[in-house]
Scaffold this motif. Sequence first.
Motif, mmCIF file in Angstrom:
data_model
loop_
_atom_site.group_PDB
_atom_site.id
_atom_site.type_symbol
_atom_site.label_atom_id
_atom_site.label_comp_id
_atom_site.label_asym_id
_atom_site.label_seq_id
_atom_site.Cartn_x
_atom_site.Cartn_y
_atom_site.Cartn_z
ATOM 1 N N HIS A 95 -23.254 -41.830 -13.406
ATOM 2 C CA HIS A 95 -23.233 -43.286 -13.319
ATOM 3 C C HIS A 95 -22.906 -43.775 -11.906
ATOM 4 N N PRO A 96 -23.530 -44.879 -11.500
ATOM 5 C CA PRO A 96 -23.216 -45.445 -10.185
ATOM 6 C C PRO A 96 -21.828 -46.073 -10.166
ATOM 7 N N ASP A 97 -21.313 -46.253 -8.972
ATOM 8 C CA ASP A 97 -19.971 -46.808 -8.790
ATOM 9 C C ASP A 97 -19.765 -48.139 -9.496
ATOM 10 N N ASP A 98 -20.746 -49.033 -9.411
ATOM 11 C CA ASP A 98 -20.538 -50.354 -10.012
ATOM 12 C C ASP A 98 -20.364 -50.275 -11.518
ATOM 13 N N ILE A 99 -21.078 -49.385 -12.178
ATOM 14 C CA ILE A 99 -20.940 -49.224 -13.630
ATOM 15 C C ILE A 99 -19.591 -48.583 -13.963
ATOM 16 N N LEU A 100 -19.209 -47.547 -13.223
ATOM 17 C CA LEU A 100 -17.910 -46.916 -13.469
ATOM 18 C C LEU A 100 -16.776 -47.917 -13.301
ATOM 19 N N PHE A 101 -16.855 -48.723 -12.251
ATOM 20 C CA PHE A 101 -15.832 -49.736 -12.001
ATOM 21 C C PHE A 101 -15.756 -50.719 -13.171
ATOM 22 N N ARG A 102 -16.896 -51.205 -13.613
ATOM 23 C CA ARG A 102 -16.925 -52.185 -14.710
ATOM 24 C C ARG A 102 -16.435 -51.587 -16.017
ATOM 25 N N ILE A 103 -16.748 -50.324 -16.285
ATOM 26 C CA ILE A 103 -16.262 -49.682 -17.509
ATOM 27 C C ILE A 103 -14.742 -49.653 -17.515
ATOM 28 N N VAL A 104 -14.151 -49.260 -16.390
ATOM 29 C CA VAL A 104 -12.688 -49.206 -16.318
ATOM 30 C C VAL A 104 -12.101 -50.613 -16.409
ATOM 31 N N LYS A 105 -12.687 -51.541 -15.734
ATOM 32 C CA LYS A 105 -12.138 -52.899 -15.699
ATOM 33 C C LYS A 105 -12.343 -53.654 -17.016
ATOM 34 N N GLU A 106 -13.551 -53.576 -17.570
ATOM 35 C CA GLU A 106 -13.901 -54.389 -18.730
ATOM 36 C C GLU A 106 -13.896 -53.633 -20.057
#
Length: 147
Positions: free
Chosen positions: A83-94
């Motif tokens: 997964h790209p960084d933006d998706i990983l970030f959003r999964i953790v955040k949201e």
Amino acid sequence: MMLRIPTLIGLTASALIATWILVGLRADAENAETIALGRTIYETQCAACHGAQLEGQPDWQMPLPSGRLPAPPHDATGHTWHHPDDILFRIVKEGTAAIVGGGYESDMPGFADVLSDAEIRAVLAYIKSTWPERERSYQAETSARGR
């Protein structure tokens, strides 16, 4: 006294190399601090589900009686590095359900109220630091492409 062109070029190149090395060393030190912070946060916020060694829960690809999937590994045996960084970030955040949508249910909560954006990035930096070069390269290329 006049400097010759080759000498001037050599001095300029030496100065550029020295600057590049100093900037690189500073970036490495900052990166090491970020990874250390990420590891600490991972141990307190993530390891209970994803494992102390990033190994995930047993049979992580098989649904639980609840129909939800167990926590996946974040090491090279899992799929995090796909997964790209933006998706990983959003999964953790949201949280996973918010990202997948369509009524998908997951035990992975969002951490927006627990972790700052910088702390989320630190956790992801720690996780990525554990991957072999092949997985890191693939994930970096995926992130650069934007999916």
